[in-house]
Design an enzyme around this catalytic site. Structure first.
Site, PDB file in Angstrom:
ATOM      1  CG  ASP A  20      37.891  27.495  36.453  1.00  0.00           C
ATOM      2  OD1 ASP A  20      38.814  28.300  36.187  1.00  0.00           O
ATOM      3  OD2 ASP A  20      38.067  26.266  36.517  1.00  0.00           O
ATOM      4  CG  HIS A  37      41.681  37.173  33.989  1.00  0.00           C
ATOM      5  ND1 HIS A  37      41.066  36.042  34.479  1.00  0.00           N
ATOM      6  CD2 HIS A  37      43.020  36.880  33.949  1.00  0.00           C
ATOM      7  CE1 HIS A  37      41.976  35.110  34.735  1.00  0.00           C
ATOM      8  NE2 HIS A  37      43.171  35.593  34.411  1.00  0.00           N
ATOM      9  CG  LEU A 131      23.135  40.780  45.623  1.00  0.00           C
ATOM     10  CD1 LEU A 131      22.650  39.396  46.042  1.00  0.00           C
ATOM     11  CD2 LEU A 131      23.496  40.779  44.137  1.00  0.00           C
TER      12      LEU A 131
HETATM   13  C1  FPP Z   1      39.432  31.783  36.882  1.00  0.00           C
HETATM   14  O1  FPP Z   1      39.652  31.528  35.529  1.00  0.00           O
HETATM   15  C2  FPP Z   1      39.300  33.226  37.097  1.00  0.00           C
HETATM   16  C3  FPP Z   1      40.083  33.996  37.899  1.00  0.00           C
HETATM   17  C4  FPP Z   1      41.173  33.455  38.727  1.00  0.00           C
HETATM   18  C5  FPP Z   1      39.896  35.449  37.970  1.00  0.00           C
HETATM   19  C6  FPP Z   1      38.463  35.819  38.187  1.00  0.00           C
HETATM   20  C7  FPP Z   1      38.312  37.270  38.095  1.00  0.00           C
HETATM   21  C8  FPP Z   1      37.344  37.854  37.380  1.00  0.00           C
HETATM   22  C9  FPP Z   1      36.323  37.155  36.557  1.00  0.00           C
HETATM   23  C10 FPP Z   1      37.186  39.280  37.475  1.00  0.00           C
HETATM   24  C11 FPP Z   1      35.968  39.550  38.321  1.00  0.00           C
HETATM   25  C12 FPP Z   1      36.240  40.613  39.232  1.00  0.00           C
HETATM   26  C13 FPP Z   1      35.323  41.163  40.055  1.00  0.00           C
HETATM   27  C14 FPP Z   1      35.736  42.304  40.874  1.00  0.00           C
HETATM   28  C15 FPP Z   1      33.931  40.699  40.151  1.00  0.00           C
HETATM   29  P1  FPP Z   1      41.039  30.870  35.105  1.00  0.00           P
HETATM   30  O2  FPP Z   1      41.996  31.971  34.822  1.00  0.00           O
HETATM   31  O3  FPP Z   1      41.489  29.911  36.146  1.00  0.00           O
HETATM   32  O4  FPP Z   1      40.606  30.134  33.798  1.00  0.00           O
HETATM   33  P2  FPP Z   1      41.226  28.785  33.209  1.00  0.00           P
HETATM   34  O5  FPP Z   1      40.838  27.674  34.172  1.00  0.00           O
HETATM   35  O6  FPP Z   1      40.546  28.649  31.893  1.00  0.00           O
HETATM   36  O7  FPP Z   1      42.707  28.975  33.093  1.00  0.00           O
END
Ligand code: FPP
Length: 240
Positions: A20, A37, A131
């Site tokens: 997050d 992202h 893994l």
């Molecule tokens: C949460 O941060 C993150 C997500 C919903 C997307 C996570 C995806 C990735 C990190 C890409 C990884 C992909 C792979 C295939 C491993 P948020 O957007 O909720 O952040 P915020 O709470 O600051 O708004």
């Protein structure tokens, strides 16, 4: 007798991570959420390698939840594109590190091309014995339990704790020992609802794109200091 050091203990068998903070990372730099992202994906790759190097056997990453569809169409489209690109481009990375990729979540609700790429990568890596990385994509803990019970109800089997477990998305994967959440929030957000009943939780204030191998080591060391009793009682000192 000296106190046991963190290194005396085994690493967790299964780590699960709620990645997050991507959006806030981007906002703090006046950049679009999508940039967060993108950076989050780079961190994910780095942490997959680090987890693999530390001898952990399973890593579940919460990539996209059943609730994340509430986000703007452009953000959802970007994340799906990123996942697709990752699956296509990183096959060599998984191969080189003998990493098996698996999916948790409802593939029927994914864009068909993403679902197909996911199936392909899972198929092409299924022989690897390093893994196991479980990508939680269109994943919700309640949704997983609901789908499991629906599948179970179509059989004549008795409904028991074991039979529900046997119908979860990846029944052979052991429950996570350690669930990590980055980004400062203190909740589990519908992640591995069934499986995390006795997991140890570790919350980090750092935003996911800022996470490093050193943060992972801190989380593992904290886990190794925990006293896991699984509802039982602590053994008298001197007994293991
Ligand atoms: C949460 O941060 C993150 C997500 C919903 C997307 C996570 C995806 C990735 C990190 C890409 C990884 C992909 C792979 C295939 C491993 P948020 O957007 O909720 O952040 P915020 O709470 O600051 O708004």
């Amino acid at each position: 007798m000296p106190e046991p050091q963190a290194d005396d203990k085994h690493p967790p068998t299964h780590i699960a991570i709620i990645m997050d903070g991507n959006g806030r990372w981007a906002a703090s730099r006046n950049r679009p959420r999508t940039q967060g992202h993108l950076e989050g994906l780079t961190t994910a790759k780095k942490i997959v390698k680090a987890v693999s190097d530390r001898g952990v056997q399973y890593l579940t990453l919460y990539v996209f939840s059943t609730e994340n569809w509430k986000r703007s169409a452009s953000e959802v489209g970007f994340i799906m594109g990123l996942v697709k690109q990752h699956l296509k481009r990183e096959l060599d990375f998984y191969r080189e590190n003998y990493i098996r990729t698996r999916h948790a979540g409802d593939s029927a609700g994914l864009p068909p091309d993403v679902a197909q790429d996911l199936r392909d990568v899972c198929e092409e890596t299924k022989q690897f014995d390093g893994l196991q990385v479980i990508l939680a994509l269109n994943y919700g803990g309640r949704d997983e339990i609901t789908r499991a019970v629906q599948r179970l109800a179509r059989t004549n089997a008795a409904i028991t704790e074991q039979s529900i477990r046997d119908h979860l998305d990846n029944p052979d994967v052991p429950d996570p020992d350690l669930v990590i959440r980055t980004g400062g929030d203190l909740r589990s957000s519908n992640f591995l609802v069934w499986q995390s009943a006795y997991s140890e939780f570790y919350f980090s204030d750092k935003l996911w794109p800022d996470w490093t191998e050193a943060d992972l080591d801190l989380a593992i060391a904290a886990y190794q200091q925990r006293d896991r009793r699984f509802g039982g009682v602590k053994q008298p000192s001197g007994r293991s």
